[in-house]
Design a protein around this motif. Sequence first.
Motif: not given
Length: 428
Positions: A134-138, A142-150
């Motif tokens: 989780x810390x690595x992904x944040x 990446x998720x922010x670029x894919x979808x702020x909701x995700x």
Amino acid sequence: MSDQDDLPKLLGDCVHCGFCLPTCPTYVLWGEEMDSPRGRIHLMQQHADGAPLSAPMVEHFDQCLGCMACVTACPSGVQYDRLIEMTRADVEREHPRPLQERVIREAIFQLFPYRRRLRALRGPLRVYQRTGLDRLVRRTGLLERLSPSLAAIERLAPPLGKAPRLPGRVAARGDRRATVGMLTGCVQGEFFPGVNAATARVLALEGCDVVIPKGQGCCGALSLHSGREEEARAFARRTVETFEAVDVVVVNAAGCGSAMKDYRDLLADDPDWSGRAAALSAKTRDLAEFLVELGPRAERGPLPVTLAYHDACHLSHAQGVRGQPRALLAGIPELTVREIADPDICCGSAGTYNLLQPEAASALGERKAVNVDATGAELLVAANPGCSMQIATALRRRGADIAVAHTAQVLDASLRGLGREALLGRAS
């Protein structure tokens, strides 16, 4: 009489006085008239007069949290809660949303109201958290670029431990004073199972037989507050059936309790269900509301803890339950309760709002976290899982070392004599 028959009067009740403005979270954030309750009512009137639901108009409605602080503040008794729910139902029926938005919304409503689907998510999510992925992904963004909701869904997920499973019935300790049904909820049941376990223990220690139906499902709160009326009605009918045989239904999640007390209106036009729905609404109680009505019997042990109490919007504004949680906390020896500045401004959770409007929700969460931190409390107490996740995330982002717990968990620690360290260690 249908809601549409009531609409002209409901709209006409607003005299545009502006008393609602300082209580409206989005008006406080942006100072835009169309993002205030009276501004949105002006747009609702335009739609009632025949104007189509344009994209900018829908955006102003979507940006409303539905927190109902304006209902509490209004001197004219404007039922803005009914107006925004009716308007959102119109939006769902009439307004074609962009594909990506439809996909995100459908994913949310195909996941969160379903316990089994949330339970299936728990295992992978625990691995994801425990491995540090989780810390690595944040860090990658990446998720922010894919979808702020995700990204918001991932960020808000609480740390998950082992989930205790409750039996179908918990017997009263000592002489039985009442038999109550207990709603376990969807998010509460899977992401905060310790709250449900504490709720059942507290009720039992206070002399209640607690019936916990295994077949219960979603109460429909998320659907109702998002304009998905038919979906909400289906969930409501199932909940009515599930709890019809008990005298009182105790609910420990503010949004769920608010929705269940609204069943009488939601199913008012259904001749087969209106009476049954009204009966269930009449016997639904928030946990704090019920315990104050019942009166204390079990001995309270000391808890030398300083806490801040957060008023969940669907508890304080929708249900009018404000004094009862404070009264329960005040009955615990050595406990210090501190008030949070601007308590009527929503934390930004608001059901699915922090998933669908993450930028505004984050700003409101930060504002609430600053005010919580300023109390000097070591524990924040809230009575809604969405609020707990929202404020805990904002506190972590600030680096504030403040645990988060439910009122039930504080009472449980006191009644069982667990003490300060046990309470702070068990709080999320």
